[in-house]
Design an enzyme around this catalytic site. Structure first.
Site, PDB file in Angstrom:
ATOM      1  CG  ASP A  82      40.676  22.059  50.016  1.00  0.00           C
ATOM      2  OD1 ASP A  82      41.074  20.879  50.048  1.00  0.00           O
ATOM      3  OD2 ASP A  82      40.649  22.741  48.978  1.00  0.00           O
ATOM      4  CG  ASP A 115      49.734  22.067  43.996  1.00  0.00           C
ATOM      5  OD1 ASP A 115      49.050  21.093  43.648  1.00  0.00           O
ATOM      6  OD2 ASP A 115      50.082  22.269  45.169  1.00  0.00           O
TER       7      ASP A 115
END
Length: 247
Positions: A8, A129
């Protein structure tokens, strides 16, 4: 099942967030390309990369870091974060990204996802998500009224390669995957589902290899790899043995 190690990216560095909170970013490596090379050396077969700044900005913000990763590794890379239009998507594909993940635009612009999947079969994934059962967008900063199942079914016949399902409440806190919700999504749609958010230990790997998780195409692991809670060799060996036993 494929185990995807995660990189990330925030401000050019490799970080992990807690429940998607950019204010709770822990830096694990200042050199994302070196981290990618390490994952390749450890035997992983794919790399999962997210441009966190791009997810909030709606456009790529860590392109130089991604470019460095692509130049350093030979692993196929799936990339998400800030992909909101065809120009951005095609730019990443041209640079060598194997699979592009579309998240916010899957909610806001489903026609874009369908057209992308038509033009680039097997190279488009949808990122779903969820926060309290509802799909979150804009880097998880906003929650929509749509459920994960509703969004997944929207692309049932679109030809997307995979759905990456993240339970935001579990992401980065090492409390284990939300197996029940992830399997339920996999049962509701005909698209391969990859689990994400909360994978914490080798016990979670073994849980993913149980019969009720056979529908899942893979899982993403981040923090547990970085802090040593999961040994890559042990995890990958368990997956290989499960495949051999099922063959």
């Amino acid at each position: 099942m494929i185990l995807f190690p995660a990189i990330d990216l925030k401000e050019g560095r490799c970080v992990r967030l807690v429940q998607g909170d950019m204010a709770q970013a822990v830096v694990f490596n200042d050199d994302p390309a070196a981290q990618g090379a390490r994952f390749e050396e450890q035997g992983f077969s794919w790399l999962h990369v997210v441009d966190l700044d791009g997810a909030f900005a709606g456009a790529p913000m860590n392109a130089s870091a991604v470019d460095a990763i692509l130049a350093r590794v030979t692993l196929p890379v799936q990339l998400g974060g800030g992909v909101r239009d065809m120009r951005t998507l095609e730019s990443w594909l041209a640079k060598g990204v194997a699979r592009v993940i579309i998240g916010t635009a899957a909610v806001r612009d489903p026609a874009f996802v369908r057209e992308a999947a038509r033009l680039y079969p097997e190279r488009i994934a949808v990122g779903i998500d969820a926060k309290d059962g509802r799909v979150a967008v804009e880097g998880w900063a906003q929650t929509s009224s749509m459920t994960a199942e509703e969004l997944g079914r929207r692309f049932e016949d679109a030809g997307v390669a995979a759905i990456i399902y993240t339970d935001i409440a579990r992401d980065g806190i090492l409390k284990g995957l939300n197996i029940e919700m992830t399997v339920a999504l996999a049962e509701a749609v005909g698209i391969p589902v990859i689990a994400s958010g909360g994978l914490a230990s080798i016990a979670d790997i073994h849980r993913l290899l149980e019969p009720d998780c056979a529908l899942l195409a893979g899982a993403i692991t981040g923090r547990a790899l970085y802090d040593g809670r999961i040994d890559p060799a042990e995890a990958l060996t368990a997956i290989r043995q499960a495949k051999s036993a099922a063959a």
